[in-house]
Scaffold this motif. Sequence first.
Motif, PDB file in Angstrom:
ATOM      1  N   PHE A 284       0.836  -1.202   0.000  1.00 18.11           N
ATOM      2  CA  PHE A 284       0.000   0.000   0.000  1.00 18.11           C
ATOM      3  C   PHE A 284       0.869   1.251   0.000  1.00 18.11           C
ATOM      4  O   PHE A 284       0.647   2.182  -0.793  1.00 18.11           O
ATOM      5  N   VAL A 285       1.890   1.280   0.882  1.00 17.14           N
ATOM      6  CA  VAL A 285       2.793   2.439   0.945  1.00 17.14           C
ATOM      7  C   VAL A 285       3.568   2.569  -0.362  1.00 17.14           C
ATOM      8  O   VAL A 285       3.797   3.678  -0.858  1.00 17.14           O
ATOM      9  N   THR A 286       3.968   1.428  -0.925  1.00 16.18           N
ATOM     10  CA  THR A 286       4.686   1.436  -2.206  1.00 16.18           C
ATOM     11  C   THR A 286       3.818   2.029  -3.304  1.00 16.18           C
ATOM     12  O   THR A 286       4.283   2.842  -4.116  1.00 16.18           O
ATOM     13  N   PHE A 287       2.557   1.630  -3.352  1.00 16.17           N
ATOM     14  CA  PHE A 287       1.638   2.139  -4.378  1.00 16.17           C
ATOM     15  C   PHE A 287       1.456   3.649  -4.246  1.00 16.17           C
ATOM     16  O   PHE A 287       1.531   4.381  -5.242  1.00 16.17           O
ATOM     17  N   ILE A 288       1.220   4.122  -3.023  1.00 15.62           N
ATOM     18  CA  ILE A 288       1.042   5.558  -2.796  1.00 15.62           C
ATOM     19  C   ILE A 288       2.318   6.314  -3.154  1.00 15.62           C
ATOM     20  O   ILE A 288       2.274   7.383  -3.788  1.00 15.62           O
TER      21      ILE A 288
ATOM     22  N   GLN B  71       6.435  -5.055 -10.409  1.00 15.00           N
ATOM     23  CA  GLN B  71       7.467  -4.219  -9.784  1.00 15.00           C
ATOM     24  C   GLN B  71       7.055  -3.769  -8.378  1.00 15.00           C
ATOM     25  O   GLN B  71       7.903  -3.629  -7.485  1.00 15.00           O
ATOM     26  N   LEU B  72       5.761  -3.551  -8.159  1.00 12.43           N
ATOM     27  CA  LEU B  72       5.276  -3.205  -6.815  1.00 12.43           C
ATOM     28  C   LEU B  72       5.525  -4.353  -5.839  1.00 12.43           C
ATOM     29  O   LEU B  72       5.989  -4.138  -4.711  1.00 12.43           O
ATOM     30  N   ILE B  73       5.216  -5.577  -6.268  1.00 12.99           N
ATOM     31  CA  ILE B  73       5.447  -6.748  -5.418  1.00 12.99           C
ATOM     32  C   ILE B  73       6.929  -6.886  -5.118  1.00 12.99           C
ATOM     33  O   ILE B  73       7.331  -7.160  -3.977  1.00 12.99           O
ATOM     34  N   LEU B  74       7.762  -6.688  -6.140  1.00 14.92           N
ATOM     35  CA  LEU B  74       9.217  -6.758  -5.938  1.00 14.92           C
ATOM     36  C   LEU B  74       9.670  -5.733  -4.909  1.00 14.92           C
ATOM     37  O   LEU B  74      10.477  -6.049  -4.021  1.00 14.92           O
ATOM     38  N   THR B  75       9.163  -4.506  -4.999  1.00 15.74           N
ATOM     39  CA  THR B  75       9.531  -3.459  -4.039  1.00 15.74           C
ATOM     40  C   THR B  75       9.150  -3.874  -2.625  1.00 15.74           C
ATOM     41  O   THR B  75       9.917  -3.671  -1.671  1.00 15.74           O
ATOM     42  N   GLY B  76       7.971  -4.486  -2.470  1.00 15.66           N
ATOM     43  CA  GLY B  76       7.549  -4.977  -1.164  1.00 15.66           C
ATOM     44  C   GLY B  76       8.485  -6.042  -0.621  1.00 15.66           C
ATOM     45  O   GLY B  76       8.853  -6.029   0.570  1.00 15.66           O
TER      46      GLY B  76
END
Length: 444
Positions: free
Chosen positions: A16-20, A128-133
Motif C-alpha cells: 500500500f505504501v509502495t503504491f502511494i 514491480q510493486l510486489i518486488l519493491t515490497g
Amino acid sequence: MINKNYIKPKLSTFLFVTFISNLTIYLVQFYYFKESAEYFLCTKLINYDISIFSRQLNLIYPESCDLKVYAEGITNFLYFYNIEEYVYLDRPLFIFYIFFFYTILNFIFSALSFSSLTIIKGSFFLGQLILTGLVCILLFRILNIYKLVIGKEFYILPVLVSLSPMFKWHIFESTSMTFTFLIFLIGIYICLDEVNLNLNTYFLASGLLFLIHRSSLLILVLFFVYKLYKKEFNKKIFYNLIFFFTPIFLYYISIFLFSNYSDHQAQGYRQFIWIIDYLQGKETMTNEYFCQSPQLAINCYLKDLINLFYYLAIPSIFSFSYIALKFKKFSKEVKNLVFTAILFTAIINFFWLFIGWYPPIRFSYYGYGNLIIFLLIYIYFSMEVSSARALFLVAYFFYFITLNHWNNPEIIIYTSLIRMAILFFVSSLLMEFTSSRQKYISSD
C-alpha cells in the motif's frame, strides 16, 4: 539474530505504501516536472487518451523498446518453447512472473475493452510493486539484525526504495534490472544471518533468481569468498551448490531438448564470450557501446564508474563521511555489515567489467549504485538524533525526486532541489554529530 520484540511488517502494508509512493512519484515526475522527464535511450514517454466513466483523461506513461519483445513471451507463455528465436528464453521466470499478473488482470479488465498492451504494462507495474515490497521486507530483516527498527518506522522503507534511481525510473517499465537490488540484499543477508537461515531454501531461491537475472550467480561467489575470508569454509558449502544449480540445470536441459535455444546476449552482443574471441585472435566489436579488448574494456568501464560516482556524488560523499565519522563507534557486527556490502559491490563491479558492452551507467549501478542506496537506508535507521533524521529525509527526497535519468548525456542536472538537498545533507550530518557529542559530554 532477528529481534523478535519489534513489530513485524506486513507485505500488504508495504504494498500500500509502495503504491502511494509510486503514484506520487509518477505525478511529480511525469506531470509536475514533465519537461525534464526523459529516458534518452530505448524508452519513450507516450501520451494515451483514455475514457473512464465518460471522462476523457490524458495519461503519460513510459514504453520501453523491449516491451513488445517481452509481450510476445507473456501472451504466448503456454507455448514458450515454440516461440522462434525468442531473445528472452534465458529469463523464463521473469516472463512467468509477469504472465501470472497478466492472467489475473486480463481476467478482471478484459470486459472493459483494455488493450492487451495496456494490461501488460499494468502487469509489469504490479510485478514491480510486489518486488519493491519483497525488497523492503528483506531490508527490514537486515536492519532488524542490528535492532535498528523500532515501532512502525519501517514503513518509510518503500518510500526510500521507490525514490532510488533504479526504481524511480524503472518501476513503470518492462525490465528485470530492478531485481539486482534484491540480489544485492539476499547476498548480504545470507552472509550476515546464515546461522538463523535455512541456507538450502535461500540458495534454491537464488538459483530461481538466476532464471530472472543471471547475476544472482554472484550471491554464490560472495558466499564462497566471505567464507574463505572468515576461514569458515567447509564441505557443507558444496551441498548448497546442489540447491542453487538444480533449477538452472533442469531448465536449460529442457530448452535444449524442446526448443532451438541460442543465447541472444552472447551471440548478438558477444557479452563475456568476447574474451574467448579475443584470445583466439578473432575480430571483436569496438563501436558504439562495445569495448571488446582488455584495454578498451577497462577504459570504458572505469569511465562508466566515474560517471556513476558523479551521478551519485552528493549521497556518496554523505554516506562515506557518515561512516568515516562513526566508524570507531561501530560494533564489530556493524563493521562486518559494511565490509560485506563493500565486498559484494567489488565482486559485482568486477564481474560486469568483462561484459564488453557498456551502455551509460547500468551495469556499474548494479554494484556501486545499489551499495549507495543500501548505505543511505542503513544510515537513516542508525541515526540517533531525530531532527537529523528529519533533515536526512528532506535531503533524500529533494535529491532523488528531481534526479534525471542516468542516460542523460550531461549525467546529472543540478536542479534547485538537488542544490537544496546538499544543504540538508550537510545539516543532517552536523546535527547528528554535534548533538551526539553534546549528549556524550553531558553524560560525562
